[in-house]
Design an enzyme around this catalytic site. Structure first.
Site, mmCIF file in Angstrom:
data_model
loop_
_atom_site.group_PDB
_atom_site.id
_atom_site.type_symbol
_atom_site.label_atom_id
_atom_site.label_comp_id
_atom_site.label_asym_id
_atom_site.label_seq_id
_atom_site.Cartn_x
_atom_site.Cartn_y
_atom_site.Cartn_z
ATOM 1 N N GLU A 168 49.108 -2.822 89.847
ATOM 2 C CA GLU A 168 48.668 -1.435 89.983
ATOM 3 C C GLU A 168 47.974 -0.983 88.702
ATOM 4 O OE1 GLU A 168 51.204 0.674 93.191
ATOM 5 O OE2 GLU A 168 52.149 0.947 91.250
ATOM 6 N N GLY A 174 46.771 7.311 91.938
ATOM 7 C CA GLY A 174 46.716 8.747 92.192
ATOM 8 C C GLY A 174 45.416 9.399 91.758
ATOM 9 N N SER A 214 45.419 4.033 94.742
ATOM 10 C CA SER A 214 44.476 4.694 95.650
ATOM 11 C C SER A 214 44.068 3.841 96.843
ATOM 12 C CB SER A 214 43.242 5.191 94.885
ATOM 13 O OG SER A 214 43.627 6.114 93.890
#
Ligand code: PGA
Length: 255
Positions: A168, A174, A214
């Site tokens: 990530e 986000g 995302s």
């Protein structure tokens, strides 16, 4: 066995009833097939009832978003692995960048948690990923390699075979900015090479490596189609059935 996985990370979202409504909606949606999984990473208040609600769903698992590495004791506010295990939770998300950033979790603490979770018979979803400035400086692979070395490369081969990895990149979490398919594949390929160097090619091939940051219905299929991307760890888009179901479908289409 390498599985495809669509994992939702609800973070600190949803009241009890909102969360249980989402579990019900997902139960009525498409399920993972074969060796693949849908994993629901719920807040602590939903864990027990989410486990109960999904008991008859053979390809769904429930994940906690954190736990302590000690078995019990004076750690106000914390949950132990045996507590999670006692209500049927099967996975624990560990080392998420928000835990690292806001709760000051170090690689060493995360390594202890990973070991405790495996010893307790649960599956850790170990998160790694670089901040933006490190990607811009061009040493993202070396940075993530360090996270792996400190977080999970101390494990025996037997223990290592029980975990799932989630890459990530922090700049994609986000933010609405997603790693390109090339960026995701590059890092996932590098991760698999590092695993091969440490534990052998067979282990590397058998390890599920999820992409997070995302992931949404519009980009899930392209990301999941990359040869070394085995699904996603999904935050914002896992909070609604309308957006998580297409992501589950995108995973299923790759199977
Ligand atoms: P996001 O979060 O999908 O909202 O970017 C991903 C995560 O933090 O696991």
């Amino acid at each position: 066995m390498r599985s495809k996985i669509a994992a939702g990370n609800w973070k600190m979202n949803k009241t009890y009833s909102e969360g249980m409504e989402l579990v019900e909606a997902l139960k009525n949606g498409p399920q993972a097939g074969g060796d693949d999984w849908v994993i629901l990473g719920t807040p602590a208040i939903h864990l027990k009832d989410a486990v109960t609600a999904t008991q008859d769903m053979p390809r769904m698992k429930v994940a906690a978003q954190n736990c302590h590495y000690e078995a019990s004791g004076a750690f106000t506010g914390e949950l132990s692995v045996s507590m999670l295990q006692s209500i049927g939770v099967q996975c624990v998300i560990l080392g998420h960048s928000e835990r690292r950033q806001y709760f000051k979790e170090t690689d060493e603490v995360i390594a202890k948690k990973v070991k405790a979770v495996i010893d307790g018979g649960l599956t850790p979803i170990f998160c790694c990923g670089e901040p933006l400035h490190i990607r811009e400086e061009g040493w993202h692979v070396r940075f993530v390699k360090g996270q792996l070395e400190k977080g999970i490369f101390g494990l025996s081969a037997e223990d290592f075979s029980k975990l799932v990895i989630a890459y990530e990149p922090i700049w994609a979490i986000g933010t609405g900015v997603t790693a390109s398919t090339e960026q995701a594949q590059e890092m996932h390929g590098e991760l698999r090479k590092l695993i091969a160097d440490k534990y052998g090619a067979e282990m590397a091939d058998a390890t599920s490596i999820l992409y997070g940051g995302s992931v949404k219905p519009s980009n899930a299929a392209a990301l999941f189609s990359q040869p070394d991307v085995d699904g996603g760890l999904v935050g914002g888009a896992s909070l609604k059935a309308e957006t998580f179901i297409p992501i589950i479908e995108a995973m299923n289409d790759q199977a």
